[in-house]
Scaffold this active site. Structure first.
Site, PDB file in Angstrom:
ATOM      1  CG  ASN A  11      -1.789   1.205   1.334  1.00 30.76           C
ATOM      2  OD1 ASN A  11      -1.828   2.020   0.407  1.00 30.76           O
ATOM      3  ND2 ASN A  11      -2.510   1.340   2.433  1.00 30.76           N
ATOM      4  CE  LYS A  23      -0.350   3.273   4.746  1.00 35.08           C
ATOM      5  NZ  LYS A  23      -0.264   3.420   6.182  1.00 35.08           N
ATOM      6  CG  HIS A  73      -5.922   1.877   5.228  1.00 33.26           C
ATOM      7  ND1 HIS A  73      -5.545   2.825   6.138  1.00 33.26           N
ATOM      8  CD2 HIS A  73      -4.875   1.044   5.076  1.00 33.26           C
ATOM      9  CE1 HIS A  73      -4.288   2.578   6.519  1.00 33.26           C
ATOM     10  NE2 HIS A  73      -3.858   1.502   5.884  1.00 33.26           N
ATOM     11  CD  GLU A  94      -3.149   5.586   6.638  1.00 30.55           C
ATOM     12  OE1 GLU A  94      -3.154   5.583   5.393  1.00 30.55           O
ATOM     13  OE2 GLU A  94      -2.184   5.166   7.316  1.00 30.55           O
ATOM     14  CD  GLU A 126      -3.373  -2.257   7.379  1.00 26.28           C
ATOM     15  OE1 GLU A 126      -2.311  -2.525   6.815  1.00 26.28           O
ATOM     16  OE2 GLU A 126      -3.978  -1.185   7.202  1.00 26.28           O
ATOM     17  N   GLY A 173       2.433   2.705  10.737  1.00 26.52           N
ATOM     18  CA  GLY A 173       3.352   3.837  10.549  1.00 26.52           C
ATOM     19  C   GLY A 173       4.075   4.260  11.816  1.00 26.52           C
ATOM     20  CB  SER A 232       5.359  -1.313  12.105  1.00 24.48           C
ATOM     21  OG  SER A 232       4.902   0.009  12.333  1.00 24.48           O
TER      22      SER A 232
HETATM   23  P1  13P Z   1       3.015   0.692   7.689  1.00 26.34           P
HETATM   24  O1  13P Z   1       3.584  -0.583   7.119  1.00 26.34           O
HETATM   25  O2  13P Z   1       3.727   1.922   7.193  1.00 26.34           O
HETATM   26  O3  13P Z   1       2.920   0.628   9.173  1.00 26.34           O
HETATM   27  O4  13P Z   1       1.525   0.840   7.140  1.00 26.34           O
HETATM   28  C1  13P Z   1       0.665  -0.239   7.249  1.00 26.34           C
HETATM   29  C2  13P Z   1      -0.559   0.050   6.464  1.00 26.34           C
HETATM   30  O5  13P Z   1      -1.338   0.911   6.822  1.00 26.34           O
HETATM   31  C3  13P Z   1      -0.774  -0.715   5.237  1.00 26.34           C
HETATM   32  O6  13P Z   1      -2.052  -0.531   4.753  1.00 26.34           O
END
Ligand code: 13P
Length: 260
Positions: free
Chosen positions: A11, A13, A102, A104, A174, A180, A219
């Protein structure tokens, strides 16, 4: 136990570039073999060039089962929805998967579980496999509400589509506190939640529960992936930050292949 082919999904993003796509394909060409499925979910504006890059490297793509996915889609089919992307458009640019719900999007763009369920329906209607994200906040975990939150997010979709729709779906666990932050869930924490999700689905349909692939996200990096991916109910990863480094991402795919 059913053999579930692992998936490693990137992803990107709101990051990445055309160049990253080229670097990834170069690195994959050097990787001898892998059994994991690889899904790259770039920002939508890069889908066109990535699709083209994949078609120029068809041997590598076939060898490593590389496909494209969207990061989001509209729950509407078409029409006057400025800034939105229809599932049919993702389809047109070669996507097989789409990330849905997601955290976010849920937290920053107000996507309710009901909208997420509508997006799940639309994804499948457009021939895409939804990667449904679920996960609890730190506050929920600390209040021992993890399973309650997950049940709520799963039920919103199950109530709308029924268990058999999960025959063509992937789930990504997640935990929001691990996204992150550099602080992954421990392999034990991940396994506990993945087993819970699988059991939940198994109660409704043993066939689906056994078959569905549940990815861990939050992560994930080369240093912790092997311990996560070898847990019995962890079928790969949904990777943010580490997917932006071509060497790290290809290494994650190698690790996932070995964990099968
Ligand atoms: P990170 O791997 O940067 O923690 O992000 C995970 C994520 O949100 C994947 O969709």
């Amino acid at each position: 136990m059913a053999t579930r082919r692992p998936i490693v999904a990137a992803n990107w993003k709101m990051a990445g570039s055309r160049q990253l796509g080229a670097e990834l394909l170069e690195k994959f060409a050097l990787l001898s073999d892998s059994s994991a499925e690889v899904v790259i979910c770039p920002p939508a504006v890069y889908l066109d060039s990535l699709q083209q890059q994949l078609s120029e490297h068809s041997d590598t793509v076939a060898q490593h089962r590389i496909t494209l996915g969207g990061q989001n889609l509209s729950h509407q089919e078409f029409g006057a929805y400025t800034g939105e992307i229809a599932g049919s458009m993702l389809n047109e640019f070669g996507c097989r998967y789409v990330i849905i719900g997601h955290s976010e999007r849920r937290s920053m763009y107000g996507e309710s579980s009901d909208i997420v369920a509508d997006k799940f329906v639309m994804a499948q209607k457009m021939g895409l496999t939804p990667i449904l994200c679920v996960g609890e906040s730190l506050a929920a975990r600390e209040a021992n509400r993890t399973f309650e939150v997950l049940n709520g997010e799963l039920n919103a979709v199950l109530d709308k589509v029924g268990i058999m729709a999960f025959d063509n779906a992937v789930i990504a666990y997640e935990p929001i506190w691990a996204i992150g932050t550099g602080k992954s869930a421990t392999p034990e924490q991940a396994q506990e939640v993945h087993a819970f999700i699988r059991q939940r689905l198994m109660q409704l349909s043993p066939y689906i529960g056994e078959k569905i692939r549940i990815l861990y996200g939050g992560s994930v990096k080369p240093s912790n992936a092997a311990d996560l991916f070898t847990r019995p109910d962890v079928d790969g990863g949904l990777v943010g930050g580490a997917s932006l480094n071509a060497s790290d991402f290809v290494e994650l795919c190698r690790i996932a292949s070995e964990s099968e």
